[in-house]
Enzyme design. Sequence first.
Site, PDB file in Angstrom:
ATOM      1  CB  ALA A 190      -0.553  14.321   2.349  1.00  0.00           C
TER       2      ALA A 190
ATOM      3  CG  ASN B 181      -0.448  -0.315   2.512  1.00  0.00           C
ATOM      4  OD1 ASN B 181       0.613  -0.923   2.633  1.00  0.00           O
ATOM      5  ND2 ASN B 181      -1.149   0.090   3.544  1.00  0.00           N
ATOM      6  CB  VAL B 182       1.723   3.652  -2.363  1.00  0.00           C
ATOM      7  CG1 VAL B 182       2.512   4.958  -2.475  1.00  0.00           C
ATOM      8  CG2 VAL B 182       2.600   2.462  -2.770  1.00  0.00           C
ATOM      9  CD  GLU B 183      -1.341   4.683   4.581  1.00  0.00           C
ATOM     10  OE1 GLU B 183      -0.804   5.521   5.341  1.00  0.00           O
ATOM     11  OE2 GLU B 183      -2.075   3.756   4.984  1.00  0.00           O
TER      12      GLU B 183
ATOM     13  CB  CYS C 250      -8.535  -4.517  -3.953  1.00  0.00           C
ATOM     14  SG  CYS C 250      -7.391  -3.180  -3.556  1.00  0.00           S
TER      15      CYS C 250
ATOM     16  CE1 TYR D  77      -4.338  11.521   5.745  1.00  0.00           C
ATOM     17  CE2 TYR D  77      -6.466  11.268   6.816  1.00  0.00           C
ATOM     18  CZ  TYR D  77      -5.145  11.663   6.859  1.00  0.00           C
ATOM     19  OH  TYR D  77      -4.640  12.188   8.011  1.00  0.00           O
TER      20      TYR D  77
ATOM     21  CB  CYS E 205     -10.839  -2.492   0.156  1.00  0.00           C
ATOM     22  SG  CYS E 205     -10.182  -1.854  -1.395  1.00  0.00           S
TER      23      CYS E 205
ATOM     24  CB  CYS F 142      -5.142  -1.412  -1.778  1.00  0.00           C
ATOM     25  SG  CYS F 142      -6.481  -0.601  -0.917  1.00  0.00           S
TER      26      CYS F 142
ATOM     27  CD  GLU G 207      -5.327  -5.891  -1.386  1.00  0.00           C
ATOM     28  OE1 GLU G 207      -4.697  -4.818  -1.255  1.00  0.00           O
ATOM     29  OE2 GLU G 207      -6.187  -6.264  -0.583  1.00  0.00           O
TER      30      GLU G 207
HETATM   31  N1  THU Z   1      -5.286  -1.472   2.438  1.00  0.00           N
HETATM   32  C1  THU Z   1      -4.707  -2.287   1.513  1.00  0.00           C
HETATM   33  O1  THU Z   1      -3.576  -2.058   1.073  1.00  0.00           O
HETATM   34  N2  THU Z   1      -5.410  -3.360   1.079  1.00  0.00           N
HETATM   35  C2  THU Z   1      -6.652  -3.706   1.531  1.00  0.00           C
HETATM   36  O2  THU Z   1      -7.247  -4.631   1.016  1.00  0.00           O
HETATM   37  C3  THU Z   1      -7.252  -2.960   2.645  1.00  0.00           C
HETATM   38  C4  THU Z   1      -6.626  -1.653   2.951  1.00  0.00           C
HETATM   39  C5  THU Z   1      -4.510  -0.331   2.935  1.00  0.00           C
HETATM   40  C6  THU Z   1      -5.005   1.016   2.488  1.00  0.00           C
HETATM   41  C7  THU Z   1      -4.462   1.917   3.589  1.00  0.00           C
HETATM   42  O3  THU Z   1      -3.129   2.249   3.296  1.00  0.00           O
HETATM   43  C8  THU Z   1      -4.450   1.030   4.828  1.00  0.00           C
HETATM   44  O4  THU Z   1      -4.555  -0.306   4.356  1.00  0.00           O
HETATM   45  C9  THU Z   1      -5.581   1.307   5.789  1.00  0.00           C
HETATM   46  O5  THU Z   1      -6.809   1.283   5.156  1.00  0.00           O
END
Ligand code: THU
Length: 136
Positions: free
Chosen positions: A49, A45-47, A92, A51, A89, A56, A58
């Site tokens: 600022a 996962n690459v977040e 994905c 949001y 999620c 994700c 996947e």
């Molecule tokens: N996240 C994923 O990478 N995959 C998922 O299937 C669920 C959520 C990440 C997104 C975010 O960076 C963190 O988990 C919290 O939601």
Amino acid sequence: MEEREIGKLLELAKRALENAYVPYSNFRVGAVLVAKDGRIFTGVNVENASYGLTNCAERTAIFKAVSEGAREFETLVVIADTDKPVSPCGACRQVMAEFGNFRVILANTKGEYLETSVSELLPLSFSGDELKQHEK
Ligand code: THU
């Protein structure tokens, strides 16, 4: 799928967790995608600022694979440091369904996992077939 093979993929997915970019949630997710041609793509996962722009693990793995020319997949492993195996999620799941029905292994870092599939995770999914019918 053979347990030994699953073990190897879980190990790879666990290692990928280190690269998760999670300054906002501190929740690391890793993915390993095995293409039918044998190539393996990792994802984290690459977040951001802002949001909502977060990608994700996947989808990172799938987009990496598709951008390298792989479109047919055998197995996707998803891992996180969770109590129960982590579950993907909805966004994905829809992106997975775009590329057919393949095996999905949900796992946690304790080594627990469960084997499922795209169609089990997203039954009755919307697909490009609907769009093709609409064109006629
Ligand atoms: N996240 C994923 O990478 N995959 C998922 O299937 C669920 C959520 C990440 C997104 C975010 O960076 C963190 O988990 C919290 O939601």
